[in-house]
Scaffold this motif. Structure first.
Motif, PDB file in Angstrom:
ATOM      1  N   TYR A   1     -61.321  -3.643  -3.710  1.00  0.00           N
ATOM      2  CA  TYR A   1     -61.954  -2.356  -4.438  1.00  0.00           C
ATOM      3  C   TYR A   1     -63.425  -2.266  -3.699  1.00  0.00           C
ATOM      4  O   TYR A   1     -64.089  -3.228  -3.784  1.00  0.00           O
ATOM      5  CB  TYR A   1     -62.055  -2.301  -5.764  1.00  0.00           C
ATOM      6  CG  TYR A   1     -62.306  -1.042  -6.323  1.00  0.00           C
ATOM      7  CD1 TYR A   1     -61.242  -0.170  -6.928  1.00  0.00           C
ATOM      8  CD2 TYR A   1     -63.558  -0.533  -6.479  1.00  0.00           C
ATOM      9  CE1 TYR A   1     -61.302   1.052  -7.500  1.00  0.00           C
ATOM     10  CE2 TYR A   1     -63.669   0.536  -7.038  1.00  0.00           C
ATOM     11  CZ  TYR A   1     -62.676   1.407  -7.609  1.00  0.00           C
ATOM     12  OH  TYR A   1     -62.853   2.492  -8.325  1.00  0.00           O
ATOM     13  N   ARG A   2     -63.532  -0.896  -3.158  1.00  0.00           N
ATOM     14  CA  ARG A   2     -64.975  -0.891  -2.651  1.00  0.00           C
ATOM     15  C   ARG A   2     -65.892  -0.194  -3.592  1.00  0.00           C
ATOM     16  O   ARG A   2     -65.408   0.949  -4.188  1.00  0.00           O
ATOM     17  CB  ARG A   2     -64.989   0.022  -1.309  1.00  0.00           C
ATOM     18  CG  ARG A   2     -64.389  -0.801  -0.021  1.00  0.00           C
ATOM     19  CD  ARG A   2     -64.419  -0.197   1.187  1.00  0.00           C
ATOM     20  NE  ARG A   2     -63.890  -1.032   2.386  1.00  0.00           N
ATOM     21  CZ  ARG A   2     -64.724  -1.707   3.364  1.00  0.00           C
ATOM     22  NH1 ARG A   2     -65.949  -1.482   3.084  1.00  0.00           N
ATOM     23  NH2 ARG A   2     -64.150  -2.320   4.108  1.00  0.00           N
ATOM     24  N   SER A   3     -67.104  -0.326  -3.763  1.00  0.00           N
ATOM     25  CA  SER A   3     -67.923   0.626  -4.760  1.00  0.00           C
ATOM     26  C   SER A   3     -69.408   0.428  -4.001  1.00  0.00           C
ATOM     27  O   SER A   3     -69.725  -0.516  -3.533  1.00  0.00           O
ATOM     28  CB  SER A   3     -67.902   0.123  -5.939  1.00  0.00           C
ATOM     29  OG  SER A   3     -68.087  -1.182  -6.298  1.00  0.00           O
ATOM     30  N   GLY A   4     -70.156   1.410  -4.313  1.00  0.00           N
ATOM     31  CA  GLY A   4     -71.655   1.324  -4.022  1.00  0.00           C
ATOM     32  C   GLY A   4     -72.186   2.735  -3.941  1.00  0.00           C
ATOM     33  O   GLY A   4     -71.773   3.957  -4.434  1.00  0.00           O
TER      34      GLY A   4
ATOM     35  N   ASP B   1     -76.828   1.673  -0.457  1.00  0.00           N
ATOM     36  CA  ASP B   1     -75.891   0.863   0.352  1.00  0.00           C
ATOM     37  C   ASP B   1     -76.043   1.788   1.822  1.00  0.00           C
ATOM     38  O   ASP B   1     -75.836   1.268   2.702  1.00  0.00           O
ATOM     39  CB  ASP B   1     -74.618   0.546   0.020  1.00  0.00           C
ATOM     40  CG  ASP B   1     -74.332  -0.150  -1.230  1.00  0.00           C
ATOM     41  OD1 ASP B   1     -74.748  -1.434  -1.153  1.00  0.00           O
ATOM     42  OD2 ASP B   1     -74.145   0.360  -2.347  1.00  0.00           O
TER      43      ASP B   1
ATOM     44  N   PRO C   1     -69.670  -2.023   0.420  1.00  0.00           N
ATOM     45  CA  PRO C   1     -69.332  -3.180   0.064  1.00  0.00           C
ATOM     46  C   PRO C   1     -68.094  -3.558  -0.873  1.00  0.00           C
ATOM     47  O   PRO C   1     -67.783  -2.331  -1.559  1.00  0.00           O
ATOM     48  CB  PRO C   1     -70.495  -3.976  -0.257  1.00  0.00           C
ATOM     49  CG  PRO C   1     -71.386  -2.910  -1.199  1.00  0.00           C
ATOM     50  CD  PRO C   1     -70.934  -1.692  -0.491  1.00  0.00           C
ATOM     51  N   ALA C   2     -67.380  -4.753  -1.051  1.00  0.00           N
ATOM     52  CA  ALA C   2     -66.622  -4.820  -2.059  1.00  0.00           C
ATOM     53  C   ALA C   2     -67.194  -4.704  -3.297  1.00  0.00           C
ATOM     54  O   ALA C   2     -68.146  -5.403  -3.387  1.00  0.00           O
ATOM     55  CB  ALA C   2     -65.672  -6.107  -1.695  1.00  0.00           C
ATOM     56  N   GLY C   3     -66.718  -4.229  -4.117  1.00  0.00           N
ATOM     57  CA  GLY C   3     -67.249  -4.285  -5.511  1.00  0.00           C
ATOM     58  C   GLY C   3     -66.345  -3.782  -6.515  1.00  0.00           C
ATOM     59  O   GLY C   3     -65.470  -2.997  -6.390  1.00  0.00           O
ATOM     60  N   PRO C   4     -66.915  -3.746  -7.987  1.00  0.00           N
ATOM     61  CA  PRO C   4     -65.768  -3.411  -9.140  1.00  0.00           C
ATOM     62  C   PRO C   4     -66.273  -1.871  -9.285  1.00  0.00           C
ATOM     63  O   PRO C   4     -67.141  -1.122  -8.675  1.00  0.00           O
ATOM     64  CB  PRO C   4     -66.515  -4.078 -10.075  1.00  0.00           C
ATOM     65  CG  PRO C   4     -68.097  -4.281  -9.775  1.00  0.00           C
ATOM     66  CD  PRO C   4     -67.898  -4.476  -8.472  1.00  0.00           C
TER      67      PRO C   4
ATOM     68  N   LEU D   1     -67.629   1.408 -11.055  1.00  0.00           N
ATOM     69  CA  LEU D   1     -69.061   1.620 -11.328  1.00  0.00           C
ATOM     70  C   LEU D   1     -69.022   2.477 -12.568  1.00  0.00           C
ATOM     71  O   LEU D   1     -69.997   2.498 -13.444  1.00  0.00           O
ATOM     72  CB  LEU D   1     -70.189   2.021 -10.439  1.00  0.00           C
ATOM     73  CG  LEU D   1     -70.029   1.009  -9.282  1.00  0.00           C
ATOM     74  CD1 LEU D   1     -71.037   1.669  -8.011  1.00  0.00           C
ATOM     75  CD2 LEU D   1     -70.845  -0.151  -9.708  1.00  0.00           C
TER      76      LEU D   1
END
Length: 319
Positions: free
Chosen positions: A10-13, A98, A191-194, A196
């Motif tokens: 999962y991508r988040s930013g 980002d 980036p990969a992230g949870p 938000l």
């Protein structure tokens, strides 16, 4: 790279939109989100807050992405304390995201303001972490080969100020041309992230701020050049009307419109109150859509002398 049988990451930013005043940043934000999040106007410096809208996309690898777009005020040479604080908001946004999306309009030549802002981004951006994308905005307003010329100018601008640009994308928030491409490009740099935000949430604008902004948008329509910067709007009260049946709800909304001089107050109210009535009628439609119930809108106009230069009044007005 994901292994066999592993779900795609999962991508988040966050990505911010930066540019001179009136280059189409808010229109671009609304197009990316798919609904109205930020007010728009042909008056420069309409945006006064960092407004965040959520864009959810599938990635080419089959995963999911959550892109939080941050709209920022137009960067300008400040003449007031308010102007300085708006520029500070932009600097803070550049430092925290980002991806920085530098907006250059297709219908205007690259000028000194663009060069100053590009140099600021080049100096401030974290080269090891933050990507820069250039969006050529308002391509629907360009003529002939304006967009190709602006792309060439943008590339030259980046070279001249030492700005590393990952992608250049022509767009139009009015016609949605290039919007999907821009969203995919921005997501590719996250980036990969949870997740938000909750799935149903598309912005983080408090309802009091949203109501005030809808009133200010209506008040900006058709006013003369010197008035827009002097307008400030504050939502005082949102109260469901008592003793109304559930089948016929009504919410009372009280909003104060501030100007800096008595002459400006007369402009906002208009002859026999006609101008203020128009503002209320137009704003109420948007407010009812936001609240989901019929609204009685009470608009009052007050003078807050030189509020743009007064730290105490700026704080009271939320800046």
């Amino acid at each position: 790279m994901s292994g066999e049988g592993t779900a795609p990451a999962y991508r988040s930013g966050f990505a911010c939109l930066v540019g001179r005043p009136n280059v189409g940043k808010s229109t671009l934000l609304n197009a990316l989100v798919g609904e109205k999040v930020a007010i728009t106007s042909d008056k420069p410096q309409t945006t006064r807050r960092s407004i965040r809208g959520v864009v959810r996309r599938e990635t080419p690898q089959g995963g999911q992405a959550e892109l939080v777009m941050v709209d920022t005020p137009g960067v300008h040479r400040p003449k007031t304390l308010l102007g300085e604080r708006l520029n500070d908001l932009v600097r803070d946004s550049i430092a925290e995201v980002d991806v920085v999306t530098l907006c250059l309009p297709a219908d205007a030549q690259v000028g000194p303001g663009d060069r100053r802002l590009a140099a600021q981004v080049a100096e401030q951006v974290n080269r090891g972490r933050t990507k820069v994308v250039v969006a050529i905005t308002r391509t629907d307003l360009g003529r002939g080969d304006d967009t190709p010329q602006r792309l060439l100018q943008a590339q030259q601008l980046a070279t001249n100020v030492g700005l590393e640009v990952a992608d250049f994308v022509p767009t139009s928030g009015e016609t949605n041309d290039g919007i999907d491409t821009l969203a995919d490009v921005l997501v590719s740099h996250l980036p990969a992230g949870p997740p938000l935000f909750p799935l149903e949430q598309v912005h983080d604008v408090p309802i009091e701020v949203l109501i005030a902004e809808l009133v200010r948008e209506a008040a900006l329509d058709g006013v003369r050049d010197e008035l827009p910067h002097s307008l400030a709007v504050v939502t005082e009260e949102i109260v469901p009307r008592e003793e109304r049946p559930e089948s016929r709800p009504l919410t009372d909304v009280r909003v104060l419109v501030y100007v800096e001089r008595d002459s400006q107050k007369a402009i906002v109210i208009g002859k026999k109150g006609e101008r203020l009535k128009y503002v209320g009628t137009r704003a109420r439609r948007g407010i009812e859509g936001a609240l989901g119930v019929p609204v009685h809108l009470d608009l009052r106009v007050k003078v807050a002398k030189d509020w743009q230069r007064d730290p105490k009044q700026l704080r009271r007005l939320g800046f």
